[in-house]
Design a protein around this motif. Sequence first.
Motif, PDB file in Angstrom:
ATOM      1  N   UNK A   1       0.837  -1.203   0.000  1.00  0.00           N
ATOM      2  CA  UNK A   1       0.000   0.000   0.000  1.00  0.00           C
ATOM      3  C   UNK A   1       0.868   1.248   0.000  1.00  0.00           C
ATOM      4  N   UNK A   2       0.441   2.228  -0.763  1.00  0.00           N
ATOM      5  CA  UNK A   2       1.063   3.546  -0.716  1.00  0.00           C
ATOM      6  C   UNK A   2       0.384   4.304   0.421  1.00  0.00           C
ATOM      7  N   UNK A   3       1.115   4.478   1.519  1.00  0.00           N
ATOM      8  CA  UNK A   3       0.540   5.091   2.721  1.00  0.00           C
ATOM      9  C   UNK A   3       0.345   6.589   2.531  1.00  0.00           C
ATOM     10  N   UNK A   4       1.150   7.193   1.644  1.00  0.00           N
ATOM     11  CA  UNK A   4       1.182   8.648   1.569  1.00  0.00           C
ATOM     12  C   UNK A   4       2.141   9.171   2.616  1.00  0.00           C
ATOM     13  N   UNK A   5       1.941  10.405   3.054  1.00  0.00           N
ATOM     14  CA  UNK A   5       2.928  11.042   3.916  1.00  0.00           C
ATOM     15  C   UNK A   5       2.766  10.696   5.395  1.00  0.00           C
ATOM     16  N   UNK A   6       1.548  10.357   5.802  1.00  0.00           N
ATOM     17  CA  UNK A   6       1.307  10.073   7.227  1.00  0.00           C
ATOM     18  C   UNK A   6       0.479   8.809   7.355  1.00  0.00           C
ATOM     19  N   UNK A   7       0.297   8.367   8.581  1.00  0.00           N
ATOM     20  CA  UNK A   7      -0.411   7.112   8.759  1.00  0.00           C
ATOM     21  C   UNK A   7      -1.353   7.156   9.934  1.00  0.00           C
ATOM     22  N   UNK A   8      -2.429   6.447   9.825  1.00  0.00           N
ATOM     23  CA  UNK A   8      -3.292   6.227  10.972  1.00  0.00           C
ATOM     24  C   UNK A   8      -4.039   4.906  10.766  1.00  0.00           C
ATOM     25  N   UNK A   9      -3.572   4.118   9.814  1.00  0.00           N
ATOM     26  CA  UNK A   9      -4.414   3.010   9.382  1.00  0.00           C
ATOM     27  C   UNK A   9      -3.716   1.654   9.450  1.00  0.00           C
ATOM     28  N   UNK A  10      -3.037   1.397  10.559  1.00  0.00           N
ATOM     29  CA  UNK A  10      -2.476   0.056  10.721  1.00  0.00           C
ATOM     30  C   UNK A  10      -3.596  -0.985  10.799  1.00  0.00           C
ATOM     31  N   UNK A  11      -4.806  -0.523  11.209  1.00  0.00           N
ATOM     32  CA  UNK A  11      -5.950  -1.441  11.328  1.00  0.00           C
ATOM     33  C   UNK A  11      -6.317  -2.045   9.974  1.00  0.00           C
ATOM     34  N   UNK A  12      -6.087  -1.223   8.917  1.00  0.00           N
ATOM     35  CA  UNK A  12      -6.465  -1.709   7.598  1.00  0.00           C
ATOM     36  C   UNK A  12      -5.681  -2.952   7.218  1.00  0.00           C
ATOM     37  N   UNK A  13      -4.434  -3.042   7.695  1.00  0.00           N
ATOM     38  CA  UNK A  13      -3.588  -4.177   7.356  1.00  0.00           C
ATOM     39  C   UNK A  13      -4.283  -5.489   7.704  1.00  0.00           C
ATOM     40  N   UNK A  14      -4.963  -5.484   8.871  1.00  0.00           N
ATOM     41  CA  UNK A  14      -5.658  -6.692   9.313  1.00  0.00           C
ATOM     42  C   UNK A  14      -6.777  -7.057   8.343  1.00  0.00           C
ATOM     43  N   UNK A  15      -7.638  -6.065   8.042  1.00  0.00           N
ATOM     44  CA  UNK A  15      -8.764  -6.374   7.159  1.00  0.00           C
ATOM     45  C   UNK A  15      -8.260  -6.821   5.783  1.00  0.00           C
ATOM     46  N   UNK A  16      -7.210  -6.160   5.320  1.00  0.00           N
ATOM     47  CA  UNK A  16      -6.696  -6.477   3.981  1.00  0.00           C
ATOM     48  C   UNK A  16      -6.182  -7.915   3.909  1.00  0.00           C
ATOM     49  N   UNK A  17      -5.389  -8.323   4.884  1.00  0.00           N
ATOM     50  CA  UNK A  17      -4.810  -9.672   4.786  1.00  0.00           C
ATOM     51  C   UNK A  17      -5.872 -10.754   4.980  1.00  0.00           C
ATOM     52  N   UNK A  18      -6.850 -10.485   5.846  1.00  0.00           N
ATOM     53  CA  UNK A  18      -7.884 -11.499   6.104  1.00  0.00           C
ATOM     54  C   UNK A  18      -8.726 -11.746   4.850  1.00  0.00           C
ATOM     55  N   UNK A  19      -8.907 -10.700   4.019  1.00  0.00           N
ATOM     56  CA  UNK A  19      -9.744 -10.844   2.829  1.00  0.00           C
ATOM     57  C   UNK A  19      -8.941 -11.076   1.552  1.00  0.00           C
TER      58      UNK A  19
END
Lengths: 286, 765
Positions: free
Chosen positions: B314-332
């Motif tokens: 994923x291209x995070x861009x300049x900042x981050x707040x979405x480590x949670x997305x990693x979970x949903x992404x890998x599970x699906x």
Amino acid sequence: MSGFEYVRSNGIQETLNILAKEKEDSVLVAGATNVMNDIRSRKLQNKILVDISNIGELSGITQEDGMIRIGALTTVADIAKSALLCKQAPALYQAAQVFADPSTCNYATIGGNIAHACPAADTAPPLLALDAEVEIAKKGNIRTLHINNFFLGFYSNQLDDDELIVAIRFKPQRCSAFEKIGLRSAMSIALLSVAVAVEIDQQEKVRTCAIALGAAAPRPVRASHAEAVMIGSKPTPELYAKMAEALCEDIAPNPKSARASKLYREVVGGSLLEKVFKNAIGSAIE
Amino acid sequence: MPLFAEGNKKYSHINKFCPRVDAKEKVTGRADYAADLVFPDMLFGGSLHGPYTHAKVKRICVEKALAVPGVRAVLTYKDLNKPFSWGYYTYMTEILRYEGDVVAIVAADTKHALEAGLEAIDVEYEELPAVYTIDEAMADGAPLVHENNEDCAGNIWSHARCKVRKGDVDVAFTDCDVIVEREYETQAVEHLYLEPEAAVAVPEKNGCMTVYACAANPFFGRRWIADSLGIPRSKARLVQTTIGGSFGGKEELMGLTIGRASLLADATGHPVKMVISREESIVCSSKRHPFKFKYKAGVNKDGKLQALQVTLIEDVGAYHMHEFMSFRAVVHAAGAYVIPNVKVDILGVFTNTVTSGAMRGYSSPQIIYAQEQFYEEVAEELGMDFLAFKKSNMLHKGAIHPCGQELNEEVILPEIIENLCAKTDFEGKRKKYANQTGDKRKGIGMSIFHRGCGLGNESIDASAAYICVHDDGSVMVNVGLVENGQGLHTAYSQIVAETLGVPVEKILVNKVDTNTILDSGPTVASRCTVMGAQSVRKAAQELKSYLKETAAMMFHTESPDQVALEDGMFILIGVPDAAIPFHEVCNVHHWTGGQSGVMNWYKPPKLSFSCKTGFGDAFPTYSYSVCVAEVEVDYKTGEITVEKVTSGHDVGTVINPETSKGQIFGGIAMGQGFAMMENLAIKDGKIRNKNLDTFMIASSMDTPEMEAILFECEDKTGTYGAKSLGENATEGVASAIINALHNATGERINKIPINKVKMFELLHK
């Protein structure tokens, strides 16, 4: 938007006086559908905005002495509703139908559309195909320019800082048509637009033919190579194929144009032109 | 067999149409949007952005700006008590990391003074080398987006790590008959809510700060207030205004705007309103994560999937707040299929471009686009019919999910597929379209997908509800989750009506005020009905039990169990004509000292999935969907017409069929835009299409004929058996369109969006 002054002008003479005085410091504003974008993106700064939207005598569609005259402040919505243009200048009428969303059409004026001189301006190809003349006024002088001489290049035209477009005139052309291709089905700037005005003689041969293109070059242009193929001949599938081939000579988009390649415009242009040409004749010749 | 959700379940107020409770205020223009609010002595706040995507402020001078008449405050990073905000963003910064970063903020009496003040700030920058793509950011010696940051290894974000490990793919691949590998790529997408971000910060006399904002996550909003000012949460209050759309997006820029308005209000002692322009919203707000996918599958000649390896970057861009997305992404990542050996990894990469964030699906529209095309390509390599291939590998009741969970609830995919195939004549059309010639060619395509309901292991899926009755029998509900256009207040009204036994007209659901309800987490993950409404139901049940005691007393019976509440009337069971109107009981309840309000809380049972082991139960249950798209491609022009989209979803129990279908229709338009149109023209890290004249979304003239089909099943997990729908509605659409384009043209599209020009180039390559 700071750094702007605002003047409301109520008449042509008053406007010409203001323009004569302020020259390049002034910007005419009618529908503001382009000017507001330029202000928001800061392309325009520190100008005197001369609001001419209230000048009634600059608006209206009339026919006299065999010519159709459209006031510069006539809105695209009015053109799209005009029964006269629907019959006598279908190319322009059709361009107004697909110009933009209703709210933009209610504000955008035909004068503003050509003054902005965008290469993809929707009213430009119909006016080029209709051999329109542009009435231009300045303080103490009125001149008339053929629309093909009006456009100079990328977003540039012959209008001087102290000049005002008063009206646009052309002869009725029942056999004319327009179509454009955009990136979506509505509210879309043209990737390519085509207008055709044609006269067919008794032998079903093309007597006169004017083909104009939008978004095919840095300015709206006539497609002289394609026109030359058609004049004097009877349209046949072979002739249309030749016309499409010749059209490639007429297409010279800005190489930096990111929206579509030259090849795209050539191939799509050929089939679009054939379709519009047939619409202009009014009956498809297979 | 599943039911078609047309009110087949035995309920009185849910499972049937109810007009939206917020329709009238919205269509009559009376709804209170944050930009409309006015307070006495209110100032206008604004931000100064730098001209670079990566730069250091060498010198910043605010004297001239302060001298502008009407300017009340100019703040820079020097005025902050810490360099980073909550979530590692910056309110104002010394180092600009993307074009949306802010170097100074100004408050002034008028909008004109504000603009003049912003222009008068004198800044000297030192431009720094930047990285704009995943490849640039991962190259050796690449400039760093974040220097000296312990969360980064080079430009790789060490927190964006979650994995799936089931079986052993390396061993399995060696035994497989066929190995297929493909790569896909997706773009950043703007949410383009109708209402850009707006907030008004109002300093209170007791030292508290109240912010009125269109915040989709009010409790995050409260954190931003407290964080920016360094005050305790108890002194920070966020009042939600009407939200004109969010789609997951009113989070980062919204939060920073709340923080900046709070800083200015604190500095001046005045209310400060900040309204974000459309251009600023497009440049600064987060976008749907752009992804690069690497898929590798091992399959046997019998058509059974044996192993799958996926790398998601994923291209995070300049900042981050979405480590949670990693979970949903890998599970699906593996999709709705049974695969014994699965290995999934995700990698987040920082770039000097606009930040990535949540957008309707939270990775699933991207992943399903890739995976549902990939499995067709696998079937093709095997020489198998893709539908037969997918069906033979599909999830079913009792199957083991790709990340190890045993699926004990209904899996109604076969029924949905059968229904949609019949409805669209899917197989007949596919065969008919296989060998077309001519300029115009048609295609039909399908996507099959599933979605973990609610937050699952992504985060805490707990929520609060407060319900009270007044002595006139009217009912008031406070909740912690927001109505952002999805129809939540209508659904909650119906759920309260169903549970209490009173008509919807008696019920008022309030917008969120963080002072009136417990932190219920963010309004995300399609969680608000399936899980968020559980607390609403529990609170209504508890309140009803108290009212029944009073009603029993009024009926002169000992046992409240003898009392029932139906259609706004308390009745004595088995005694004809013994009925007392709801409002009379409420009145007596109040004047006899009965408890007339209840705060309740719901926390779902704990799950077991761990990103460390990459194995376990990820979600409490899943919903299942199938989408079929029908297209026509013009070979002469590249023109793509999406003629029809048929979208079928397992909703468990439908709360309101019409609002559910409305979500599906909107989801189709959004999914179509993702596949074919919506694209940020980013050049050297800067967005060039900043307004609606150049940023294209599908117009009503582009949207296809749409058919939404709702399926129900028996699954007790969610509130009244409801499942998620909001994000499901959009996540499979792009994939169905892309597969339909393959049916029409024989071309695979490994990068989206695909517009008519790109299609033309593909056909004439």
